[in-house]
Write a protein that holds these residues in place. Structure first.
Motif, PDB file in Angstrom:
ATOM      1  N   GLU A 148       2.450  21.060  -7.656  1.00 33.04           N
ATOM      2  CA  GLU A 148       2.290  19.997  -6.652  1.00 33.04           C
ATOM      3  C   GLU A 148       0.846  19.925  -6.164  1.00 33.04           C
ATOM      4  O   GLU A 148       0.308  18.834  -5.943  1.00 33.04           O
ATOM      5  N   GLU A 206      10.424  13.344  -1.138  1.00 34.82           N
ATOM      6  CA  GLU A 206       9.562  13.679  -2.261  1.00 34.82           C
ATOM      7  C   GLU A 206       8.300  12.814  -2.230  1.00 34.82           C
ATOM      8  O   GLU A 206       8.353  11.625  -1.934  1.00 34.82           O
ATOM      9  N   LEU A 207       7.187  13.435  -2.547  1.00 41.52           N
ATOM     10  CA  LEU A 207       5.901  12.732  -2.545  1.00 41.52           C
ATOM     11  C   LEU A 207       5.880  11.627  -3.589  1.00 41.52           C
ATOM     12  O   LEU A 207       6.204  11.864  -4.759  1.00 41.52           O
ATOM     13  N   THR A 208       5.497  10.433  -3.151  1.00 40.34           N
ATOM     14  CA  THR A 208       5.362   9.320  -4.095  1.00 40.34           C
ATOM     15  C   THR A 208       3.904   8.881  -4.275  1.00 40.34           C
ATOM     16  O   THR A 208       3.568   8.216  -5.249  1.00 40.34           O
ATOM     17  N   GLY A 209       3.070   9.237  -3.332  1.00 38.34           N
ATOM     18  CA  GLY A 209       1.657   8.872  -3.455  1.00 38.34           C
ATOM     19  C   GLY A 209       0.852   9.410  -2.289  1.00 38.34           C
ATOM     20  O   GLY A 209       1.409   9.871  -1.288  1.00 38.34           O
ATOM     21  N   ARG A 258      -1.144  18.120  -8.636  1.00 38.58           N
ATOM     22  CA  ARG A 258      -0.837  16.690  -8.600  1.00 38.58           C
ATOM     23  C   ARG A 258      -1.561  16.020  -7.436  1.00 38.58           C
ATOM     24  O   ARG A 258      -2.134  14.940  -7.569  1.00 38.58           O
ATOM     25  N   SER A 263       2.805   9.429   1.155  1.00 36.55           N
ATOM     26  CA  SER A 263       3.998   8.581   1.252  1.00 36.55           C
ATOM     27  C   SER A 263       5.136   9.290   0.518  1.00 36.55           C
ATOM     28  O   SER A 263       4.910   9.954  -0.506  1.00 36.55           O
ATOM     29  N   TYR A 264       6.366   9.153   1.049  1.00 33.86           N
ATOM     30  CA  TYR A 264       7.500   9.916   0.550  1.00 33.86           C
ATOM     31  C   TYR A 264       8.711   9.020   0.371  1.00 33.86           C
ATOM     32  O   TYR A 264       8.866   8.007   1.077  1.00 33.86           O
ATOM     33  N   ASP A 265       9.594   9.397  -0.564  1.00 35.25           N
ATOM     34  CA  ASP A 265      10.841   8.639  -0.763  1.00 35.25           C
ATOM     35  C   ASP A 265      11.907   9.128   0.212  1.00 35.25           C
ATOM     36  O   ASP A 265      11.648  10.002   1.068  1.00 35.25           O
ATOM     37  N   GLU A 266      13.114   8.585   0.075  1.00 36.02           N
ATOM     38  CA  GLU A 266      14.177   8.927   1.015  1.00 36.02           C
ATOM     39  C   GLU A 266      14.590  10.394   0.951  1.00 36.02           C
ATOM     40  O   GLU A 266      15.213  10.930   1.868  1.00 36.02           O
TER      41      GLU A 266
END
Length: 516
Positions: free
Chosen positions: A9, A67-70, A12, A61-64
């Motif tokens: 991570e 998890e990291l999305t950007g 990334r 930014s994270y999803d529901e």
């Protein structure tokens, strides 16, 4: 069980940081003829020496599922590096992310960079491209309130100005806090046509209804008309203008090569290969006999100081004084020199401001001063009075009297009035040499002769002949040898001996400074 997943991570997030504002915005930056922040850092410092701090800071930014999305990286990069083999803090604004505006963690990163420089006694280089402040008017709606302005990091900026060399490179349109960070430096550079500085940009000025564009047809022309390098390198906001970013980086490295790493540490001597006893024949005829004739002081500097070491700063403002860094027998010195080709060398308000700043810089970083003097006095006339010349002139003189570093003056020609007396501190040992071309006094003879002898001239049968006779008598009285006879000046020297004697001064000065 290892921490491989977390390291994955981390890699990334680091890769996302390296994308800066994204491929499109980076391409737009390059399309404007500008390097991106990471390329600038690589070009400024010694190859491979940059170690970034806070690389993955930004706004994730994270999803529901969490998890990291950007990541939007912080638009400010900094780290430890070396320049000329010596440690520095290197920083760069990233214009590809919200024009370098202060969000996504930039505030604390910028503050930490300044603290690192101050607390570890490291020079700091700021590469500024954007506002670096509180964002835009839109930011207020995101916050949900306005706020009383406060720059919480400014205390660190002030500390650095008293502690370490600070270099600021303006590498794009810069407003607000970004503009302030440029001005709060010891050495600053703008890139011609690429960088502009404003308290507020063209759109804000337009909104206030001010008519200022001067025929500018495009947004780019408007930016130049409001705050281009032609303006700010002539009013003293910025020291120098260059033609390219590469030249800006080179000048930053060159400036730092003369400086200590922090106030209190001796600057370094280098071997220049130029003999200390070099005597230049050209100096013997450099100053013309005609008192209104000019000559090149820059030519004199090239002949006197170690070959190829004169590094002029602030050439386009305060032009009656030349300020430069140079070396004598390898020792770094700060040079203050009259320029008889501009205003005859008279100190106007801007020149006085420039002299004051230069002398204070020399005293802060403990560099000896060499003053090459050809000063007919303060600029006179209504315009000079309107500019407050005497106030700025006295402040320059005060700086010279307060300075505690060794100072040597070479009186090459004129030294008149209060400005002429500011060649050095008369209350201390005056390390001074005068050329046979020396011409000094409380005021120029030509300016006061006809007033002082008015009655004698008017009473004479032939006033013109009487005037010439008085001039002939005074020419003998004003001989520099009469002054030396009374020990009003210490020594009159052969101009060809100037370099050997100044090299001797530099050695003695650094003997003292090295023992502080």
């Amino acid at each position: 069980m290892t921490w491989a997943k977390e390291l994955e991570e981390l890699r990334r997030r680091e890769a996302l940081a390296e994308e800066m504002g994204g491929a499109d915005k980076v391409a737009r930056q390059h399309g404007r003829g500008k390097m991106d922040a990471r390329a600038r850092l690589a070009a400024l410092v010694d190859p491979g020496s940059f170690r970034e701090i806070g690389k993955i800071a930004g706004k994730g930014s994270y999803d529901e599922n969490g998890e990291l999305t950007g990541v939007v990286p912080a638009p400010f990069l900094f780290g430890k590096a070396t320049i000329n083999g010596r440690p520095v803090v290197a920083t760069a604004d990233d214009f590809t992310i919200r024009g370098g505006a202060a969000d996504a963690g930039i505030g604390r990163k910028m503050e930490q960079a300044e603290k690192m420089a101050h607390e570890l006694r490291l020079p700091i280089v700021r590469m500024i491209d954007g506002t670096g402040g509180g964002g835009s008017v839109k930011t207020l709606e995101m916050i949900g309130a306005t706020y009383i302005p406060a720059v919480h990091m400014w205390g660190e900026v002030v500390k650095n100005l008293d502690t370490v060399p600070v270099v600021a490179l303006s590498l794009g349109p810069t407003a607000g806090l970004g503009a302030a960070r440029i001005a709060a430096s010891h050495y600053s550079v703008m890139v011609r046509g690429l960088s502009q500085i404003f308290a507020a940009g063209p759109a804000v000025v337009d909104a206030l209804g001010e008519s200022w564009k001067g025929g500018a047809a495009s947004h780019e022309e408007a930016k130049e008309a409001l705050g281009g390098s032609e303006i700010h390198t002539r009013n003293g906001v910025v020291d120098d203008e260059v033609a390219s970013e590469a030249e800006a980086f080179a000048r930053a490295r060159h400036f730092l090569s003369f400086m200590p790493e922090y106030a209190g540490q001796p600057a370094r001597r280098i071997e220049t290969g130029d003999p200390a006893d070099r005597r230049e024949e050209a100096l013997l005829s450099l100053v013309p006999r005609g008192d209104k004739q000019v000559y090149s002081m820059r030519r004199a500097m090239d002949l006197v100081f170690d070959k190829g070491t004169v590094f002029e700063i602030g050439k386009n403002w305060g032009r009656a004084a030349i300020t430069a860094l140079a070396r004598l027998d390898g020792w770094p010195v700060m040079v203050l020199a009259s320029d008889p080709s501009f205003l005859g060398g008279s100190w106007d308000a801007k020149t006085s401001e420039k002299v004051e700043r230069w002398v204070k810089l020399a005293d802060l970083f403990r560099l000896p001063i060499v003053h090459l003097v050809d000063n007919p006095g303060f600029m006179i006339g209504r315009e000079a009075e309107m500019a407050g010349t005497i106030r700025y002139g006295v402040q320059a003189m005060n700086a010279i009297y307060k300075a505690t570093v060794p100072l040597a003056s070479i009186v090459m020609r004129r030294a008149y009035g209060i400005a002429g007396s500011a060649m050095s501190n008369a209350d201390t040992y005056q390390y001074r040499y005068c050329w046979p071309s020396g011409d000094w006094g409380s005021l120029p003879i030509a300016g006061g002769l006809e007033v002082a002898y008015k009655s004698e001239i008017e009473a004479a049968e032939d006033p013109a002949a009487e005037l010439e006779a008085i001039k002939a008598r005074l020419a003998k009285v004003t001989s520099p040898f009469r002054s030396a006879e009374r020990f009003n000046v210490e020594d009159i020297i052969d101009p060809r001996d100037t370099r050997p004697l100044l090299c001797e001064f530099a050695g003695l000065a650094w003997r003292r400074l090295g023992a502080e």
